[in-house]
Enzyme design. Structure first.
Site, short mmCIF file in Angstrom:
data_model
loop_
_atom_site.label_atom_id
_atom_site.label_comp_id
_atom_site.label_asym_id
_atom_site.label_seq_id
_atom_site.Cartn_x
_atom_site.Cartn_y
_atom_site.Cartn_z
N SER A 144 0.85 -1.20 0.00
CA SER A 144 0.00 0.00 0.00
C SER A 144 0.88 1.24 0.00
O SER A 144 2.03 1.18 0.44
CB SER A 144 -0.87 0.00 1.27
OG SER A 144 -1.53 1.24 1.43
N TYR A 157 -2.28 -0.02 10.50
CA TYR A 157 -2.19 -0.56 9.14
C TYR A 157 -0.85 -0.24 8.45
O TYR A 157 -0.23 -1.13 7.86
CB TYR A 157 -3.39 -0.01 8.36
CG TYR A 157 -3.54 -0.39 6.92
CD1 TYR A 157 -4.07 -1.63 6.55
CD2 TYR A 157 -3.22 0.51 5.91
CE1 TYR A 157 -4.26 -1.96 5.21
CE2 TYR A 157 -3.40 0.20 4.57
CZ TYR A 157 -3.92 -1.03 4.22
OH TYR A 157 -4.10 -1.34 2.91
P1 NAI Z 1 -11.55 -6.00 -0.22
O1 NAI Z 1 -12.01 -5.96 1.20
O2 NAI Z 1 -12.48 -5.54 -1.29
O3 NAI Z 1 -11.03 -7.47 -0.56
C1 NAI Z 1 -10.19 -8.14 0.34
C2 NAI Z 1 -10.48 -9.64 0.28
O4 NAI Z 1 -9.58 -10.27 1.21
C3 NAI Z 1 -11.91 -9.99 0.72
O5 NAI Z 1 -12.51 -10.85 -0.22
C4 NAI Z 1 -11.71 -10.65 2.06
O6 NAI Z 1 -12.66 -11.68 2.35
C5 NAI Z 1 -10.31 -11.25 1.91
N1 NAI Z 1 -9.71 -11.48 3.22
C6 NAI Z 1 -9.63 -10.63 4.27
N2 NAI Z 1 -9.08 -11.24 5.33
C7 NAI Z 1 -8.79 -12.50 4.94
C8 NAI Z 1 -8.23 -13.62 5.60
N3 NAI Z 1 -7.84 -13.56 6.88
N4 NAI Z 1 -8.08 -14.77 4.91
C9 NAI Z 1 -8.48 -14.87 3.61
N5 NAI Z 1 -9.02 -13.83 2.94
C10 NAI Z 1 -9.19 -12.68 3.60
O7 NAI Z 1 -10.20 -5.16 -0.24
P2 NAI Z 1 -9.40 -4.45 -1.45
O8 NAI Z 1 -9.62 -3.00 -1.33
O9 NAI Z 1 -9.62 -5.14 -2.72
O10 NAI Z 1 -7.89 -4.68 -0.94
C11 NAI Z 1 -7.09 -5.75 -1.40
C12 NAI Z 1 -5.67 -5.52 -0.93
O11 NAI Z 1 -5.21 -4.26 -1.41
C13 NAI Z 1 -5.51 -5.46 0.60
O12 NAI Z 1 -4.32 -6.10 0.97
C14 NAI Z 1 -5.45 -3.99 0.88
O13 NAI Z 1 -4.73 -3.71 2.07
C15 NAI Z 1 -4.70 -3.49 -0.34
N6 NAI Z 1 -4.90 -2.08 -0.64
C16 NAI Z 1 -6.14 -1.61 -0.98
C17 NAI Z 1 -6.30 -0.27 -1.28
C18 NAI Z 1 -7.61 0.33 -1.65
O14 NAI Z 1 -7.70 1.57 -1.69
N7 NAI Z 1 -8.64 -0.43 -1.93
C19 NAI Z 1 -5.15 0.66 -1.23
C20 NAI Z 1 -3.91 0.04 -0.88
C21 NAI Z 1 -3.80 -1.29 -0.60
#
Ligand code: NAI
Length: 259
Positions: A144, A157
């Site tokens: 991130s 975070y």
């Molecule tokens: P999201 O919440 O839409 O998707 C995350 C997915 O990870 C979900 O399907 C969730 O069920 C799964 N997940 C969470 N904890 C878990 C666990 N313990 N075991 C297995 N699966 C698990 O999130 P998003 O926004 O798509 O983020 C994806 C990645 O990108 C994350 O690592 C987040 O930190 C990173 N990120 C996101 C940003 C954003 O603005 N959306 C910015 C920077 C980084």
């Protein structure tokens, strides 16, 4: 046009939502067979079935909590059985934990570190033996901008995401001579369900959305597919001399000191 991941296999965590889903779709479109890992396989099963039908590539759903090493081990074995072996690992599962440092509960610290930092390591430990045996593997960790710059009010975070970039560099160097590349990508604000949930928690979500877009030099919030294309490049053999580094995907925002 030729595919960019021909005959490759990929395990993608967090594939049930947001950035992970976008990476899954793009990878299959570019020729990969995939295992989609998430907490609950209902969503990933539907996605796997749609992708397999649409692109005629093997797509399976595997269920695991990335914080649990035994569940991860068993999900990796299922993925290996279904796909033969794993060429690419995308560590995308992650959670936002934004708290006042003094109000933070012990359990929240643990959950943040276990999911965002130890989780990727659990996956890497499980896939590495197979990659080392074949002397081939590409790993991309989704870090991130919070792993590069500090945005007040987001603790702890950023601690986990700085750690994830450190894990990437450290392991990238450890295994570089054995055909393994480990890189990370650092998205800025990307419009996903997690980002929508954070905006919805703000006192005035629409005003916050507009404020966030205005902070970006490009004056717009990023899309999951824009992150997916960077993951595709790093995971492909086009990036074969890129290792132990990080690519920012934030429209230039993290380079600004003050407007
Ligand atoms: P999201 O919440 O839409 O998707 C995350 C997915 O990870 C979900 O399907 C969730 O069920 C799964 N997940 C969470 N904890 C878990 C666990 N313990 N075991 C297995 N699966 C698990 O999130 P998003 O926004 O798509 O983020 C994806 C990645 O990108 C994350 O690592 C987040 O930190 C990173 N990120 C996101 C940003 C954003 O603005 N959306 C910015 C920077 C980084």
């Amino acid at each position: 046009m030729s595919e960019r991941l021909p005959n490759k296999t990929a395990l993608i965590t967090g594939a049930g939502s947001g950035i992970g889903s976008a990476i899954a779709e793009l990878f299959v479109r570019e020729g990969a067979s995939v295992a989609l890992l998430d907490l609950d396989s209902d969503v990933t099963e539907a996605l796997a079935s749609r992708l397999q039908h649409q692109y005629k590539k093997r797509c399976v759903a595997v269920e695991a909590d990335v914080t649990q090493p035994q569940q991860v081990q068993s999900a990796v074995q299922q993925a290996q059985q279904a796909l033969g072996h794993i060429d690419i690992l995308i560590n995308c599962a992650g959670i936002n934990v934004f708290r006042d440092p003094l109000a933070l509960e012990e359990e929240e610290w643990q959950r943040c570190m276990a999911t965002n930092l130890k989780g990727p390591y659990n996956l890497i430990r499980s896939v590495l033996p197979g990659m080392l045996a074949r002397q081939y593997g590409n790993i991309v960790n989704v870090a991130s901008v919070h792993g590069h710059r500090i945005i007040p009010g987001a603790f702890p975070y950023p601690v986990a995401k700085h750690g994830l970039i450190g894990l990437t560099r450290s392991l990238g160097v450890e295994y570089a001579a054995q055909g393994i590349r480990i890189n990370s990508i650092s998205p800025g604000l990307i419009m996903t369900p997690a980002a929508e949930a954070w905006l919805a928690s703000c006192p005035d979500p629409q005003a916050e959305r507009e404020r966030q877009a205005a902070l970006l030099p490009c004056k717009r919030i990023g899309e999951p597919s824009e992150v997916a294309y960077t993951a595709l490049f790093l995971a492909s053999d086009e990036a074969r001399f890129i290792n132990a580094t990080d690519i920012l995907i934030d429209g230039g925002r993290s380079q600004i000191y003050h407007e």
